[in-house]
Design a protein around this motif. Sequence first.
Motif, mmCIF file in Angstrom:
data_model
loop_
_atom_site.group_PDB
_atom_site.id
_atom_site.type_symbol
_atom_site.label_atom_id
_atom_site.label_comp_id
_atom_site.label_asym_id
_atom_site.label_seq_id
_atom_site.Cartn_x
_atom_site.Cartn_y
_atom_site.Cartn_z
ATOM 1 N N LYS A 1 62.294 30.810 93.577
ATOM 2 C CA LYS A 1 62.213 29.995 94.789
ATOM 3 C C LYS A 1 62.848 30.627 96.034
ATOM 4 O O LYS A 1 62.448 30.308 97.148
ATOM 5 N N HIS A 2 63.821 31.523 95.867
ATOM 6 C CA HIS A 2 64.591 31.970 97.023
ATOM 7 C C HIS A 2 64.542 33.478 97.277
ATOM 8 O O HIS A 2 64.372 33.904 98.405
ATOM 9 N N ASN A 3 64.741 34.271 96.225
ATOM 10 C CA ASN A 3 64.857 35.712 96.422
ATOM 11 C C ASN A 3 63.563 36.329 96.934
ATOM 12 O O ASN A 3 62.474 35.779 96.748
ATOM 13 N N HIS A 4 63.669 37.505 97.550
ATOM 14 C CA HIS A 4 62.494 38.310 97.849
ATOM 15 C C HIS A 4 62.124 39.055 96.576
ATOM 16 O O HIS A 4 62.814 39.993 96.170
ATOM 17 N N GLU A 5 61.065 38.614 95.908
ATOM 18 C CA GLU A 5 60.642 39.215 94.641
ATOM 19 C C GLU A 5 59.190 39.682 94.742
ATOM 20 O O GLU A 5 58.374 39.069 95.426
ATOM 21 N N MET A 6 58.882 40.755 94.023
ATOM 22 C CA MET A 6 57.522 41.299 94.022
ATOM 23 C C MET A 6 57.067 41.517 92.582
ATOM 24 O O MET A 6 57.796 42.107 91.775
ATOM 25 N N LEU A 7 55.872 41.017 92.249
ATOM 26 C CA LEU A 7 55.246 41.233 90.959
ATOM 27 C C LEU A 7 53.811 41.710 91.163
ATOM 28 O O LEU A 7 53.197 41.410 92.179
ATOM 29 N N TRP A 8 53.307 42.445 90.178
ATOM 30 C CA TRP A 8 51.854 42.575 90.105
ATOM 31 C C TRP A 8 51.390 41.787 88.890
ATOM 32 O O TRP A 8 52.158 41.580 87.938
ATOM 33 N N MET A 9 50.166 41.292 88.925
ATOM 34 C CA MET A 9 49.620 40.543 87.788
ATOM 35 C C MET A 9 48.230 41.067 87.447
ATOM 36 O O MET A 9 47.496 41.550 88.320
ATOM 37 N N TYR A 10 47.913 40.993 86.177
ATOM 38 C CA TYR A 10 46.576 41.395 85.719
ATOM 39 C C TYR A 10 46.055 40.297 84.816
ATOM 40 O O TYR A 10 46.583 40.051 83.735
ATOM 41 N N HIS A 11 45.019 39.609 85.276
ATOM 42 C CA HIS A 11 44.399 38.528 84.506
ATOM 43 C C HIS A 11 43.159 39.094 83.819
ATOM 44 O O HIS A 11 42.219 39.510 84.481
ATOM 45 N N GLY A 12 43.198 39.131 82.482
ATOM 46 C CA GLY A 12 42.099 39.744 81.747
ATOM 47 C C GLY A 12 41.511 38.844 80.677
ATOM 48 O O GLY A 12 42.067 37.802 80.332
ATOM 49 N N LYS A 13 40.372 39.293 80.153
ATOM 50 C CA LYS A 13 39.667 38.603 79.061
ATOM 51 C C LYS A 13 39.813 39.435 77.795
ATOM 52 O O LYS A 13 39.644 40.658 77.813
ATOM 53 N N LYS A 14 40.051 38.772 76.681
ATOM 54 C CA LYS A 14 40.250 39.495 75.424
ATOM 55 C C LYS A 14 38.952 40.080 74.879
ATOM 56 O O LYS A 14 38.986 40.987 74.041
ATOM 57 N N ASN A 15 37.816 39.571 75.341
ATOM 58 C CA ASN A 15 36.538 40.111 74.865
ATOM 59 C C ASN A 15 35.997 41.213 75.760
ATOM 60 O O ASN A 15 34.897 41.716 75.541
ATOM 61 N N ASP A 16 36.769 41.595 76.781
ATOM 62 C CA ASP A 16 36.400 42.700 77.665
ATOM 63 C C ASP A 16 37.150 43.945 77.180
ATOM 64 O O ASP A 16 38.378 43.953 77.114
ATOM 65 N N LEU A 17 36.420 45.022 76.863
ATOM 66 C CA LEU A 17 37.030 46.209 76.270
ATOM 67 C C LEU A 17 38.082 46.845 77.170
ATOM 68 O O LEU A 17 39.132 47.301 76.709
ATOM 69 N N GLN A 18 37.810 46.888 78.471
ATOM 70 C CA GLN A 18 38.780 47.475 79.404
ATOM 71 C C GLN A 18 40.038 46.620 79.483
ATOM 72 O O GLN A 18 41.156 47.125 79.457
ATOM 73 N N ASP A 19 39.824 45.304 79.586
ATOM 74 C CA ASP A 19 40.969 44.398 79.616
ATOM 75 C C ASP A 19 41.755 44.450 78.308
ATOM 76 O O ASP A 19 42.985 44.418 78.296
ATOM 77 N N LEU A 20 41.026 44.528 77.198
ATOM 78 C CA LEU A 20 41.657 44.513 75.882
ATOM 79 C C LEU A 20 42.608 45.691 75.700
ATOM 80 O O LEU A 20 43.671 45.559 75.077
ATOM 81 N N LYS A 21 42.251 46.856 76.267
ATOM 82 C CA LYS A 21 43.103 48.036 76.152
ATOM 83 C C LYS A 21 44.460 47.795 76.843
ATOM 84 O O LYS A 21 45.513 48.114 76.299
ATOM 85 N N ILE A 22 44.423 47.219 78.028
ATOM 86 C CA ILE A 22 45.659 46.910 78.762
ATOM 87 C C ILE A 22 46.495 45.898 77.977
ATOM 88 O O ILE A 22 47.708 46.043 77.830
ATOM 89 N N TYR A 23 45.817 44.880 77.451
ATOM 90 C CA TYR A 23 46.487 43.839 76.673
ATOM 91 C C TYR A 23 47.175 44.427 75.445
ATOM 92 O O TYR A 23 48.359 44.158 75.178
#
Length: 563
Positions: free
Chosen positions: A133-155
């Motif tokens: 809620k307060h700090n200056h924070e930075m994230l990256w996010m990756y939303h993937g599908k388990k049936n997608d081969l490229q996404d599955l590799k990252i997962y």
Amino acid sequence: MLTIYDLKNKVMLNQPDFFNLVEGFDSFKGVSFVGSFKIIEKELMPRFKQIDLILGMEDQKTGKNLDQLFNVSNKVKELLSVSADFLDRIENQTLQLKFTKDELFHSKYFIVENKTDFIIFNGSMNLTQKALKHNHEMLWMYHGKKNDLQDLKIYEEHQKLFKHNFEKDSVDYLDRKIINNLYGKTRKQITAIIADEVVDKIQQNIVEVNPADVVKITNDAQQKEQTYELHPETVQKVAKELFTEKGNKRRNEEKAREEIKKIVFQDFSDSSENRVIKASELYPKPIWAYQEDKIIVEDENKLLHPLKVDENLVTEDDVRTFVRIIESFRFNKVKDESHQALSAFIYLMTAPMIWKIREIYRESNFSKSADQIPLSMVLIGRGTTGKTLLVRDYFKKFTGDNSHSLQYTEINDGNASRTDKAVKFLDNYLHSARFISPMIVDELNSNFLHSKVALNAIKQWSNTIQGIHNINIFAMNHNAGSREINNLEEITKRVYYLSFEAPWLPSSQQQINYNMLINDNNDHIYRYVVSELNKRLVNLTGEEEANLIDDYLSLSKNILSNL
């Protein structure tokens, strides 16, 4: 302020709600420093059927942080605060909590998933309310599908990493086999159980402890070196019962168990006035601490060491900028208020040593009460008269504090007339027993100094707090028609009021460009004055003591005038 970059959609999400993003997922895995179990109970347990967390370590001390292992008091307090459901979920393993076995975990990453989807978060954010809620924070996010081969590799790669961290690099926060022994137990009974568990982990090498790290907090000679570990006192005592000064395990296990229990019992029996607040419970993070007659500061590498000031630190440009800041309150305003500005700065420069001056008052033969030294300064007056300019743009940079300007509404969860939360927030800092960074708060509610809760706290702080502590600095609007300032003697001797009433001249008539002053401002003078003040307070002459008793700001004025 949380910022998240969505890698899949290549878009920056500004101030997103983290928990809105994870709705619809039933499994949560991650590595984070967690200050308490409240966020697990409140935010994670209702949302996720399975929670696997590594409680990483707050990277604010040198070397490896041993607090999670040796802080038996804190673990007992945490367990006493949780619900039966929390313990049930640990026992049935739908909530698995672990902490570092050996090396420091600096990673902060989270994996949420359901049968078809997953999201991976990675970045600076810890799983705390302040980070969310307060700090200056930075994230990256990756939303993937388990049936997608490229996404599955990252997962799969991130799952493999977490599996190794969870199974190889971590150890159970609490052995689930002892959960049944905790239900309905008293604080002392739980302390005995946890103390035994800590000794077992050490003696059976379940947790690997680097002897060099232990030496830093068990060997008094090592603590006098230039790098410090500001562990709570109870952690140091527990470590000394388990290890020798050379970092070797003590042979008498039973004696260690009993002594640890005594240490924790004593910690619980201490009165609130004598308690020590952990750095992890304080926000914003304190910058300076005090230990063994030395001011301890944090450098750019997050290492803590004694403040050292080169005699050439303060330049002519630094002095010129400071003088121009003060002069701007004379030449840029309808009425000269430079005296108030200078007085505010002098108090600010004295702030880290106020506690030391109060000690001298108590021990002095000149007989003057320590409660006559105010623990709070209030810059008060009409709006747009320079109070916020002082506390936000000048004071923060002048003290080397890069955190955002703290508002009263943040520490009180709003601007309501009730002051309980704000008082508790300030009270925590004042009872840290080692931190001396001034707490600077803007836009103080005008009701604060009329509240019975706040007034009682101000009197209690002034009358009872001893040893190392910080002070409070507030800016507060008081416009025409506002409630009268509380000027009772019991408050005015404990709160240093400085009034700012004169408006600024039109920009075209102002002689000094305040934007340039903000840009040129730095912490050189502050570091120099505080360092010199500390040296002289440790070895006061009789004349200096007499002058100090007459005027608690006298030494600061003398040091500043010699620049």
